[in-house]
Design a protein around this motif. Structure first.
Motif, mmCIF file in Angstrom:
data_model
loop_
_atom_site.group_PDB
_atom_site.id
_atom_site.type_symbol
_atom_site.label_atom_id
_atom_site.label_comp_id
_atom_site.label_asym_id
_atom_site.label_seq_id
_atom_site.Cartn_x
_atom_site.Cartn_y
_atom_site.Cartn_z
ATOM 1 N N ASP B 24 -32.309 -17.354 -19.860
ATOM 2 C CA ASP B 24 -32.046 -15.306 -19.208
ATOM 3 C C ASP B 24 -33.146 -15.510 -18.615
ATOM 4 O O ASP B 24 -33.221 -15.078 -17.679
ATOM 5 C CB ASP B 24 -31.919 -14.600 -20.188
ATOM 6 N N GLU B 25 -34.666 -16.366 -18.780
ATOM 7 C CA GLU B 25 -35.549 -15.705 -18.415
ATOM 8 C C GLU B 25 -35.934 -16.792 -17.244
ATOM 9 O O GLU B 25 -36.401 -16.157 -15.821
ATOM 10 C CB GLU B 25 -36.691 -16.200 -19.118
ATOM 11 N N LEU B 26 -35.603 -17.812 -17.260
ATOM 12 C CA LEU B 26 -35.234 -18.631 -15.558
ATOM 13 C C LEU B 26 -34.553 -17.825 -15.122
ATOM 14 O O LEU B 26 -34.602 -18.001 -13.435
ATOM 15 C CB LEU B 26 -34.035 -20.034 -16.170
ATOM 16 N N ILE B 27 -33.074 -17.463 -14.672
ATOM 17 C CA ILE B 27 -32.166 -17.165 -14.694
ATOM 18 C C ILE B 27 -32.765 -15.318 -13.496
ATOM 19 O O ILE B 27 -32.873 -14.927 -12.409
ATOM 20 C CB ILE B 27 -31.046 -16.633 -14.765
ATOM 21 N N ALA B 28 -33.495 -14.728 -14.787
ATOM 22 C CA ALA B 28 -34.654 -13.587 -13.402
ATOM 23 C C ALA B 28 -34.955 -14.512 -12.849
ATOM 24 O O ALA B 28 -35.507 -13.499 -11.804
ATOM 25 C CB ALA B 28 -35.077 -13.146 -14.691
ATOM 26 N N ALA B 29 -36.296 -15.459 -13.471
ATOM 27 C CA ALA B 29 -37.308 -15.634 -12.284
ATOM 28 C C ALA B 29 -36.754 -16.177 -11.152
ATOM 29 O O ALA B 29 -36.991 -15.965 -10.145
ATOM 30 C CB ALA B 29 -37.878 -16.908 -12.999
ATOM 31 N N LEU B 30 -35.490 -16.370 -11.108
ATOM 32 C CA LEU B 30 -35.313 -17.407 -9.759
ATOM 33 C C LEU B 30 -34.391 -16.348 -9.176
ATOM 34 O O LEU B 30 -35.089 -16.608 -8.273
ATOM 35 C CB LEU B 30 -34.227 -18.552 -10.153
ATOM 36 N N GLY B 31 -33.709 -15.151 -9.799
ATOM 37 C CA GLY B 31 -33.252 -13.762 -8.882
ATOM 38 C C GLY B 31 -34.526 -12.800 -8.080
ATOM 39 O O GLY B 31 -34.470 -13.511 -7.304
ATOM 40 N N ALA B 117 -31.018 -29.253 -14.629
ATOM 41 C CA ALA B 117 -29.520 -29.101 -15.220
ATOM 42 C C ALA B 117 -30.273 -27.642 -15.626
ATOM 43 O O ALA B 117 -28.739 -26.330 -14.884
ATOM 44 C CB ALA B 117 -29.325 -29.957 -16.319
ATOM 45 N N LEU B 118 -30.936 -27.239 -16.102
ATOM 46 C CA LEU B 118 -30.967 -25.096 -16.002
ATOM 47 C C LEU B 118 -31.085 -25.083 -15.215
ATOM 48 O O LEU B 118 -30.275 -23.943 -14.581
ATOM 49 C CB LEU B 118 -32.109 -25.536 -16.745
ATOM 50 N N ARG B 119 -31.903 -25.389 -13.992
ATOM 51 C CA ARG B 119 -31.996 -24.421 -12.780
ATOM 52 C C ARG B 119 -30.768 -24.346 -12.286
ATOM 53 O O ARG B 119 -30.391 -23.886 -10.932
ATOM 54 C CB ARG B 119 -33.514 -24.772 -12.397
ATOM 55 N N GLY B 121 -28.118 -24.596 -13.384
ATOM 56 C CA GLY B 121 -27.068 -23.508 -14.121
ATOM 57 C C GLY B 121 -27.924 -22.163 -13.793
ATOM 58 O O GLY B 121 -26.545 -21.204 -13.283
ATOM 59 N N ALA B 122 -28.700 -21.800 -13.486
ATOM 60 C CA ALA B 122 -29.773 -21.055 -13.252
ATOM 61 C C ALA B 122 -28.856 -20.654 -11.632
ATOM 62 O O ALA B 122 -28.389 -19.137 -11.814
ATOM 63 C CB ALA B 122 -30.692 -20.567 -13.259
ATOM 64 N N ALA B 123 -29.084 -21.303 -11.305
ATOM 65 C CA ALA B 123 -28.454 -20.728 -9.264
ATOM 66 C C ALA B 123 -26.843 -20.514 -9.431
ATOM 67 O O ALA B 123 -26.591 -19.938 -8.726
ATOM 68 C CB ALA B 123 -28.725 -22.061 -8.776
ATOM 69 N N SER B 124 -26.356 -21.454 -10.123
ATOM 70 C CA SER B 124 -24.471 -20.523 -10.182
ATOM 71 C C SER B 124 -24.743 -19.525 -11.145
ATOM 72 O O SER B 124 -23.734 -18.736 -10.530
ATOM 73 C CB SER B 124 -23.754 -21.870 -11.185
ATOM 74 N N ALA B 125 -25.611 -19.052 -12.008
ATOM 75 C CA ALA B 125 -25.454 -17.885 -13.049
ATOM 76 C C ALA B 125 -25.302 -16.320 -11.852
ATOM 77 O O ALA B 125 -25.117 -15.775 -11.959
ATOM 78 C CB ALA B 125 -26.369 -18.043 -14.023
ATOM 79 N N LEU B 126 -26.775 -16.819 -11.029
ATOM 80 C CA LEU B 126 -26.935 -15.792 -10.010
ATOM 81 C C LEU B 126 -26.047 -15.768 -8.738
ATOM 82 O O LEU B 126 -25.234 -14.065 -8.599
ATOM 83 C CB LEU B 126 -28.438 -16.154 -8.929
ATOM 84 N N ALA B 127 -25.497 -16.414 -8.138
ATOM 85 C CA ALA B 127 -23.666 -16.731 -7.567
ATOM 86 C C ALA B 127 -23.015 -16.112 -8.015
ATOM 87 O O ALA B 127 -21.631 -15.065 -7.337
ATOM 88 C CB ALA B 127 -24.172 -18.212 -6.547
ATOM 89 N N THR B 128 -22.740 -16.769 -9.055
ATOM 90 C CA THR B 128 -21.756 -15.763 -10.041
ATOM 91 C C THR B 128 -21.644 -14.348 -10.342
ATOM 92 O O THR B 128 -20.798 -13.729 -10.376
ATOM 93 C CB THR B 128 -21.370 -16.965 -11.121
ATOM 94 N N ASP B 129 -22.879 -14.225 -10.548
ATOM 95 C CA ASP B 129 -23.116 -12.608 -11.252
ATOM 96 C C ASP B 129 -22.648 -11.210 -9.460
ATOM 97 O O ASP B 129 -22.590 -10.257 -10.249
ATOM 98 C CB ASP B 129 -24.356 -12.528 -11.327
ATOM 99 N N VAL B 130 -23.566 -12.329 -9.065
ATOM 100 C CA VAL B 130 -22.523 -11.124 -7.167
ATOM 101 C C VAL B 130 -21.555 -11.680 -6.979
ATOM 102 O O VAL B 130 -20.763 -10.633 -6.927
ATOM 103 C CB VAL B 130 -23.795 -11.857 -6.157
ATOM 104 N N LEU B 131 -21.022 -12.343 -7.211
ATOM 105 C CA LEU B 131 -19.627 -12.929 -7.011
ATOM 106 C C LEU B 131 -18.395 -12.837 -7.330
ATOM 107 O O LEU B 131 -17.147 -12.698 -7.364
ATOM 108 C CB LEU B 131 -19.627 -13.990 -5.646
ATOM 109 N N ALA B 132 -18.115 -13.298 -8.713
ATOM 110 C CA ALA B 132 -17.129 -13.262 -9.527
ATOM 111 C C ALA B 132 -16.568 -12.039 -10.043
ATOM 112 O O ALA B 132 -17.737 -11.332 -10.149
ATOM 113 C CB ALA B 132 -17.520 -14.523 -11.017
ATOM 114 N N ALA B 133 -15.497 -11.807 -10.343
ATOM 115 C CA ALA B 133 -14.864 -10.916 -10.848
ATOM 116 C C ALA B 133 -16.186 -10.211 -12.430
ATOM 117 O O ALA B 133 -16.141 -11.184 -13.027
ATOM 118 C CB ALA B 133 -13.291 -10.900 -11.537
#
Lengths: 370, 370
Positions: B24-31, B117-119, B121-133
């Motif tokens: 979660d921290e990595l997703i937030a920091a990358l975002g 692998a973690l980063r 994943g974090a990049a995909s999570a950010l794109a998914t969070d904007v674009l997925a249902a």
């Protein structure tokens, strides 16, 4: 697994091998690598990096080389000219990483600050050995910092240097050169000359090394003037756009200007003052066909040294080989080698110290995880 | 001084912080880094490296970034697809080095195999969070190796994933995915599908991740076929000339194809099948203006992930910060920091362990040497 070679490990190598012998080995290994250099087997990338003026003037750059089928070597170099004054640390701080091309692991990470000074000295020794007068005894040095020590030491391994005429823009730095040389060259006489004495330094030198941190645009650091007809110059400092140490007149008089890396010298070295047509053989050609070029020993010659990734690969391999043989350095599992290759969390979720290497059998891998 | 952060140190960080919280921290920091990205402040070089077929198919490449005034980060990556089969080691083996731009020293060298692998994943999570249902519950995965674990974990942090439909060309690798996910996602149901089942995987997925080692020229790995109108795809595997995972038809139907690094995606990613005009906003624009792009959640979207040095800088900084706070990692004098900056031999000639930092007063420096 990764072998970490610190500055203290390098000191132990030097103690075991002897500093003269280590430098002789490096000169020989570099000479061999240059003489047999096949650009299809040993591939180098251009040096590139980041230059900046914040928080201070500096750069970090990387110099990659591939020894096909064996190794990738990447030296990364920080160059921050204010370091000695501001923090008492070297202006050049470097490390070399060696990667095994069988699996891509980082096999070795090695201190390369001192190695950079040694390999730069070794390169000058090779050029000097081909091009300088055989009985060269007087060495002029402009710039008395860290590089000066290894330039003088390395050239003394190939020529009977008895006297050093030394100048530095900072008299305090010139003033300590004799003490820094004494442990390796106790019989060499060091005479410090001030700025008005630079003409005499140029006039009396059989070999001249320039290794200053002169700012881009502020050079040259050597005056025009009389010199021995057989003078050989190793121009070591210029490795930056606009940086130069030699006057154009001296370069143009030279019967040979030999670059280490022609394109890089034209962009960053003394050869910025010349064109490609003015350049003689590169260092590898010089060493490979030395009989052909020794005829220039009676004439003015210049070696334009900007640094080459091949030199760093050779230096790191030499030290890594000694460390392996002597059991020096610290072998650590920096990267996850003993792991389930399909599970990035295997080593994160196994308690530290209990992460046994799983078999590659999928069922047992699962068992280790559950 | 240099802080060495091994895989076991990273495990200790994960144990202290918790793996969910770390991600979660990595997703937030990358975002945050993406949303505020200023290319004049955070400068990246193109990824480049050596590719070879001897002694095995592989590459070593480097991904440099400058955070102006603070840090240079260089991740070096080995990619050797045969590693898991041949030696049981990961196909990706990486380290990230952080250099302090105040003096150029190597401040941190950190294991980055797991961080990659973690980063990713974090990049995909950010794109998914904007674009997925928003209620995406079914995740299709093609390629069940190391990257699959962090893709599924990261996407589960931003969407309520309950079921994973998983396919791998090697059934043994697909067969262990459930066991590898269980420690972090105990409630997610994993169903392995064989090659004929790929059509159903595509048809039922709300989100799809492709993360295979398919050879250049051998793709796509996803068939043409029916899919949810709102499908969001994270195409992670393609990062090599000729390598592709998605069929051209799927890409062309997409209402948005978002690259992480446009030029790199056009050269190495799925966007090789497209032109620059076909591309939507890059990942940084997507995250910065998320409200603008969330309107595409009901439509087919693709994130083309090839990897960016900014992601590696953020990941290494996060881990280095935790290590500093927790006192983890090993601080070593890899490079000569306590030395006479003008004397490369100072530390070689002082007995190990007795190399006291000399004062920068020249006279005392000489005294220390004699």
């Amino acid at each position: 697994m990764t072998r970490l070679i610190t500055v203290d490990d390098l000191a132990e190598v030097a103690a075991a091998v002897g500093l003269d012998a280590l430098l002789d080995e490096l000169i020989a290994a570099l000479g061999q690598a240059l003489a047999t250099h096949d650009p299809a087997q040993l591939v180098t990338h251009d040096r590139t990096g980041f230059e900046y003026r914040s928080p201070t003037l500096g750069l970090v750059e990387w110099m990659p080389a591939l020894d096909l089928g064996r190794r990738v070597s990447i030296k990364t170099v920080g160059y921050h000219p204010a370091n000695p004054t501001v923090s008492g640390t070297p202006s050049v701080l470097a490390t070399t990483s060696l990667y095994d091309t069988a699996d891509g692991r980082l096999a070795v990470i090695c201190e390369a600050t001192i190695l950079t000074a040694l390999r730069t000295g070794a390169a000058s020794a090779l050029a000097t050995d081909v091009l300088a007068a055989p009985d060269a005894a007087v060495l002029g040095v402009v710039g008395c910092g860290a590089q000066a020590v290894t330039q003088i030491h390395a050239i003394s391994r190939v020529r009977p240097i008895r006297r050093v005429l030394a100048h530095d823009a900072d008299p305090a730095v010139a003033g300590t050169l004799a003490a820094r040389l004494a442990p390796v060259l106790p019989d060499v006489v060091v005479e410090v000359v001030d700025e008005p004495g630079l003409g005499r330094l140029l006039a009396e030198a059989d070999v001249l090394c320039t290794c200053t941190t002169v700012a881009p645009g502020a050079g040259p650091v050597v005056p025009e003037g009389e010199h021995r007809p057989w003078l050989h110059v190793n121009a070591v400092g210029a490795d930056f756009a606009g940086k130069r140490e030699l006057p154009a007149g001296l370069l143009r008089q030279a019967s040979l200007v030999c670059p280490d890396v022609p394109a890089q010298c034209l962009a960053e070295g003394e050869a910025q003052q010349l064109t490609a047509d003015d350049l003689g053989p590169d260092l590898a050609s010089l060493v490979r066909n030395r009989a052909e070029w020794e005829g220039h020993r009676a004439r003015l010659t210049v070696f334009d040294s900007t640094g080459w990734a091949l030199e760093d690969l050779v230096a790191a391999e030499l030290v890594a080989g000694h460390c392996e043989r002597l059991g020096l350095g610290t072998v650590v599992e920096l990267q996850p080698m003993a792991t389930d290759p399909h599970d990035p969390y295997h080593r994160l979720l196994s308690p530290a110290g209990q992460a046994n290497r799983p078999t590659t059998q999928p069922t047992l891998t699962s068992g280790a995880l559950l």
